[in-house]
Design a protein around this motif. Structure first.
Motif, PDB file in Angstrom:
ATOM      1  N   TRP A  80     -12.329  -4.270   5.336  1.00 25.16           N
ATOM      2  CA  TRP A  80     -12.126  -5.113   6.514  1.00 25.16           C
ATOM      3  C   TRP A  80     -13.328  -6.018   6.779  1.00 25.16           C
ATOM      4  O   TRP A  80     -13.179  -7.191   7.137  1.00 25.16           O
ATOM      5  CB  TRP A  80     -11.842  -4.216   7.728  1.00 25.16           C
ATOM      6  CG  TRP A  80     -11.480  -4.960   8.974  1.00 25.16           C
ATOM      7  CD1 TRP A  80     -12.231  -5.082  10.103  1.00 25.16           C
ATOM      8  CD2 TRP A  80     -10.267  -5.686   9.214  1.00 25.16           C
ATOM      9  NE1 TRP A  80     -11.565  -5.832  11.033  1.00 25.16           N
ATOM     10  CE2 TRP A  80     -10.358  -6.207  10.511  1.00 25.16           C
ATOM     11  CE3 TRP A  80      -9.121  -5.926   8.454  1.00 25.16           C
ATOM     12  CZ2 TRP A  80      -9.340  -6.985  11.074  1.00 25.16           C
ATOM     13  CZ3 TRP A  80      -8.106  -6.700   9.016  1.00 25.16           C
ATOM     14  CH2 TRP A  80      -8.232  -7.212  10.314  1.00 25.16           C
ATOM     15  N   LEU A 138      -4.386  -0.502  -0.867  1.00 31.25           N
ATOM     16  CA  LEU A 138      -3.657  -1.690  -1.317  1.00 31.25           C
ATOM     17  C   LEU A 138      -3.809  -2.796  -0.275  1.00 31.25           C
ATOM     18  O   LEU A 138      -3.577  -2.577   0.922  1.00 31.25           O
ATOM     19  CB  LEU A 138      -2.186  -1.376  -1.523  1.00 31.25           C
ATOM     20  CG  LEU A 138      -1.856  -0.807  -2.914  1.00 31.25           C
ATOM     21  CD1 LEU A 138      -0.432  -0.327  -2.967  1.00 31.25           C
ATOM     22  CD2 LEU A 138      -2.102  -1.849  -4.008  1.00 31.25           C
ATOM     23  N   LYS A 166      -7.392   5.198  -2.841  1.00 27.45           N
ATOM     24  CA  LYS A 166      -6.884   3.920  -3.325  1.00 27.45           C
ATOM     25  C   LYS A 166      -6.305   3.173  -2.132  1.00 27.45           C
ATOM     26  O   LYS A 166      -5.509   3.739  -1.376  1.00 27.45           O
ATOM     27  CB  LYS A 166      -5.799   4.141  -4.379  1.00 27.45           C
ATOM     28  CG  LYS A 166      -6.330   4.772  -5.659  1.00 27.45           C
ATOM     29  CD  LYS A 166      -5.192   5.085  -6.608  1.00 27.45           C
ATOM     30  CE  LYS A 166      -5.725   5.802  -7.845  1.00 27.45           C
ATOM     31  NZ  LYS A 166      -4.627   6.252  -8.724  1.00 27.45           N
ATOM     32  N   ASP A 201     -11.620   8.086   5.721  1.00 28.46           N
ATOM     33  CA  ASP A 201     -10.594   7.053   5.545  1.00 28.46           C
ATOM     34  C   ASP A 201     -11.049   5.745   6.182  1.00 28.46           C
ATOM     35  O   ASP A 201     -10.967   4.664   5.592  1.00 28.46           O
ATOM     36  CB  ASP A 201      -9.298   7.566   6.190  1.00 28.46           C
ATOM     37  CG  ASP A 201      -8.129   6.606   6.032  1.00 28.46           C
ATOM     38  OD1 ASP A 201      -8.057   5.890   5.022  1.00 28.46           O
ATOM     39  OD2 ASP A 201      -7.259   6.603   6.932  1.00 28.46           O
ATOM     40  N   GLU A 202     -11.562   5.850   7.394  1.00 24.33           N
ATOM     41  CA  GLU A 202     -11.906   4.636   8.148  1.00 24.33           C
ATOM     42  C   GLU A 202     -13.098   3.911   7.540  1.00 24.33           C
ATOM     43  O   GLU A 202     -13.120   2.676   7.509  1.00 24.33           O
ATOM     44  CB  GLU A 202     -12.178   5.008   9.606  1.00 24.33           C
ATOM     45  CG  GLU A 202     -12.422   3.816  10.509  1.00 24.33           C
ATOM     46  CD  GLU A 202     -11.163   2.981  10.758  1.00 24.33           C
ATOM     47  OE1 GLU A 202     -10.051   3.478  10.474  1.00 24.33           O
ATOM     48  OE2 GLU A 202     -11.308   1.842  11.237  1.00 24.33           O
ATOM     49  N   VAL A 262      -2.780  -5.676   1.941  1.00 30.97           N
ATOM     50  CA  VAL A 262      -1.454  -5.979   2.517  1.00 30.97           C
ATOM     51  C   VAL A 262      -1.425  -7.404   3.055  1.00 30.97           C
ATOM     52  O   VAL A 262      -2.458  -8.023   3.249  1.00 30.97           O
ATOM     53  CB  VAL A 262      -1.076  -4.988   3.638  1.00 30.97           C
ATOM     54  CG1 VAL A 262      -0.824  -3.615   3.060  1.00 30.97           C
ATOM     55  CG2 VAL A 262      -2.130  -4.926   4.731  1.00 30.97           C
ATOM     56  N   ARG A 290      -4.467  -6.125  -6.291  1.00 35.29           N
ATOM     57  CA  ARG A 290      -4.412  -5.681  -4.884  1.00 35.29           C
ATOM     58  C   ARG A 290      -4.966  -4.285  -4.677  1.00 35.29           C
ATOM     59  O   ARG A 290      -5.086  -3.820  -3.544  1.00 35.29           O
ATOM     60  CB  ARG A 290      -2.954  -5.665  -4.409  1.00 35.29           C
ATOM     61  CG  ARG A 290      -2.305  -7.036  -4.262  1.00 35.29           C
ATOM     62  CD  ARG A 290      -0.828  -6.849  -3.921  1.00 35.29           C
ATOM     63  NE  ARG A 290      -0.653  -6.037  -2.736  1.00 35.29           N
ATOM     64  CZ  ARG A 290       0.404  -5.260  -2.495  1.00 35.29           C
ATOM     65  NH1 ARG A 290       1.390  -5.207  -3.373  1.00 35.29           N
ATOM     66  NH2 ARG A 290       0.485  -4.559  -1.395  1.00 35.29           N
ATOM     67  N   ALA A 293     -11.724   1.969   4.724  1.00 38.95           N
ATOM     68  CA  ALA A 293     -10.935   0.834   5.218  1.00 38.95           C
ATOM     69  C   ALA A 293     -11.845  -0.280   5.728  1.00 38.95           C
ATOM     70  O   ALA A 293     -11.585  -1.473   5.529  1.00 38.95           O
ATOM     71  CB  ALA A 293      -9.984   1.288   6.322  1.00 38.95           C
ATOM     72  N   ALA A 333      -7.536  -6.899   4.552  1.00 37.09           N
ATOM     73  CA  ALA A 333      -6.742  -5.884   5.256  1.00 37.09           C
ATOM     74  C   ALA A 333      -6.098  -4.993   4.202  1.00 37.09           C
ATOM     75  O   ALA A 333      -5.269  -5.454   3.412  1.00 37.09           O
ATOM     76  CB  ALA A 333      -5.685  -6.540   6.123  1.00 37.09           C
ATOM     77  N   GLY A 334      -6.494  -3.747   4.176  1.00 38.64           N
ATOM     78  CA  GLY A 334      -5.961  -2.816   3.178  1.00 38.64           C
ATOM     79  C   GLY A 334      -5.463  -1.542   3.821  1.00 38.64           C
ATOM     80  O   GLY A 334      -6.024  -1.088   4.818  1.00 38.64           O
ATOM     81  N   MET A 335      -4.394  -0.983   3.267  1.00 35.80           N
ATOM     82  CA  MET A 335      -3.875   0.289   3.774  1.00 35.80           C
ATOM     83  C   MET A 335      -4.113   1.384   2.751  1.00 35.80           C
ATOM     84  O   MET A 335      -4.031   1.153   1.541  1.00 35.80           O
ATOM     85  CB  MET A 335      -2.388   0.184   4.102  1.00 35.80           C
ATOM     86  CG  MET A 335      -2.125  -0.766   5.259  1.00 35.80           C
ATOM     87  SD  MET A 335      -0.462  -0.595   5.923  1.00 35.80           S
ATOM     88  CE  MET A 335      -0.651   0.827   6.970  1.00 35.80           C
ATOM     89  N   THR A 336      -4.371   2.583   3.241  1.00 35.28           N
ATOM     90  CA  THR A 336      -4.607   3.731   2.374  1.00 35.28           C
ATOM     91  C   THR A 336      -3.310   4.097   1.664  1.00 35.28           C
ATOM     92  O   THR A 336      -2.327   4.458   2.310  1.00 35.28           O
ATOM     93  CB  THR A 336      -5.057   4.947   3.202  1.00 35.28           C
ATOM     94  OG1 THR A 336      -5.927   4.512   4.232  1.00 35.28           O
ATOM     95  CG2 THR A 336      -5.723   5.989   2.326  1.00 35.28           C
ATOM     96  N   ALA A 337      -3.317   4.035   0.323  1.00 30.96           N
ATOM     97  CA  ALA A 337      -2.138   4.425  -0.447  1.00 30.96           C
ATOM     98  C   ALA A 337      -2.276   5.856  -0.951  1.00 30.96           C
ATOM     99  O   ALA A 337      -1.264   6.545  -1.174  1.00 30.96           O
ATOM    100  CB  ALA A 337      -1.946   3.478  -1.622  1.00 30.96           C
ATOM    101  N   GLU A 338      -3.511   6.303  -1.129  1.00 30.79           N
ATOM    102  CA  GLU A 338      -3.747   7.647  -1.691  1.00 30.79           C
ATOM    103  C   GLU A 338      -5.172   8.054  -1.341  1.00 30.79           C
ATOM    104  O   GLU A 338      -6.073   7.224  -1.368  1.00 30.79           O
ATOM    105  CB  GLU A 338      -3.578   7.559  -3.215  1.00 30.79           C
ATOM    106  CG  GLU A 338      -3.571   8.867  -3.932  1.00 30.79           C
ATOM    107  CD  GLU A 338      -3.274   8.649  -5.428  1.00 30.79           C
ATOM    108  OE1 GLU A 338      -2.362   7.860  -5.762  1.00 30.79           O
ATOM    109  OE2 GLU A 338      -3.998   9.255  -6.241  1.00 30.79           O
TER     110      GLU A 338
END
Ligand SMILES: CCCCCCCCCCCCCC(=O)SCCNC(=O)CCNC(=O)[C@H](O)C(C)(C)COP(=O)(O)OP(=O)(O)OC[C@H]1O[C@@H](n2cnc3c(N)ncnc32)[C@H](O)[C@@H]1OP(=O)(O)O
Length: 122
Positions: free
Chosen positions: A59, A120, A118, A51-52, A122, A96, A55, A64-69
């Motif tokens: 970054w 998104l 995926k 995940d990181e 933010v 996005r 991300a 700046a993105g957040m994990t949606a899936e």
């Protein structure tokens, strides 16, 4: 204070990342405290690495993105005590939404785990 990357987090993983030729990269060697069972890294922490790194692909490009899936394929156990190479790259996206893939490679080149996600913006 990010669990994965903050150098100040006393219980964190202290990961450091680079981005080159569209590939984000980090290395990590799991210890006994990162085990799920004897000799094998905990699956939740494996997912954290994947995940990181995805991300951080965003970054390090100012996004700046957040994990949606996220889906993770655990094909083989990940051993503790060996250096792991963790990489991520973009596979698609629009607007996005960013689609990324990540994998963990062992020193002999085997890939015991890979993930798709995926994010998104933010
Ligand atoms: C504020 C914090 C700052 C953070 C800085 C981050 C730094 C990095 C940190 C890194 C830490 C490490 C990483 C971590 O661990 S991040 C931690 C784990 N992740 C989370 O906690 C995320 C929780 N979820 C959310 O906060 C929201 O749901 C987000 C922000 C993801 C989207 O909520 P938002 O309200 O913004 O958007 P929307 O719901 O209106 O959707 C917008 C559009 O996107 C489409 N869509 C949505 N999901 C999916 C999907 N799965 N597949 C395909 N499409 C999807 C949706 O249909 C819509 O399309 P359309 O209808 O417009 O066509």
């Amino acid at each position: 204070m990010c669990f994965a990357c903050s150098p100040r987090n006393p219980i964190g993983l202290h990961l450091q990342f680079s981005l080159e030729d569209g590939v984000c990269r980090t290395t990590f060697t799991a210890g006994e405290v990162h085990q799920g069972w004897n000799g094998c890294m905990h699956g939740g922490l494996i997912a954290t690495l994947l995940d990181e790194v995805m991300a951080q692909w965003l970054w390090l490009q100012g996004i700046a993105g957040m994990t949606a899936e996220m889906t993770t394929r655990f094909s083989r156990p990940v051993p503790v005590g060996v250096p792991l190479e963790v990489t991520a790259r973009q596979t698609g996206g629009r607007g996005r939404l960013f689609e990324l893939a990540a994998e963990i490679a062992l020193p002999d080149g085997q890939v015991p785990v890979h993930a798709r996600a995926k994010f998104l913006k933010v």
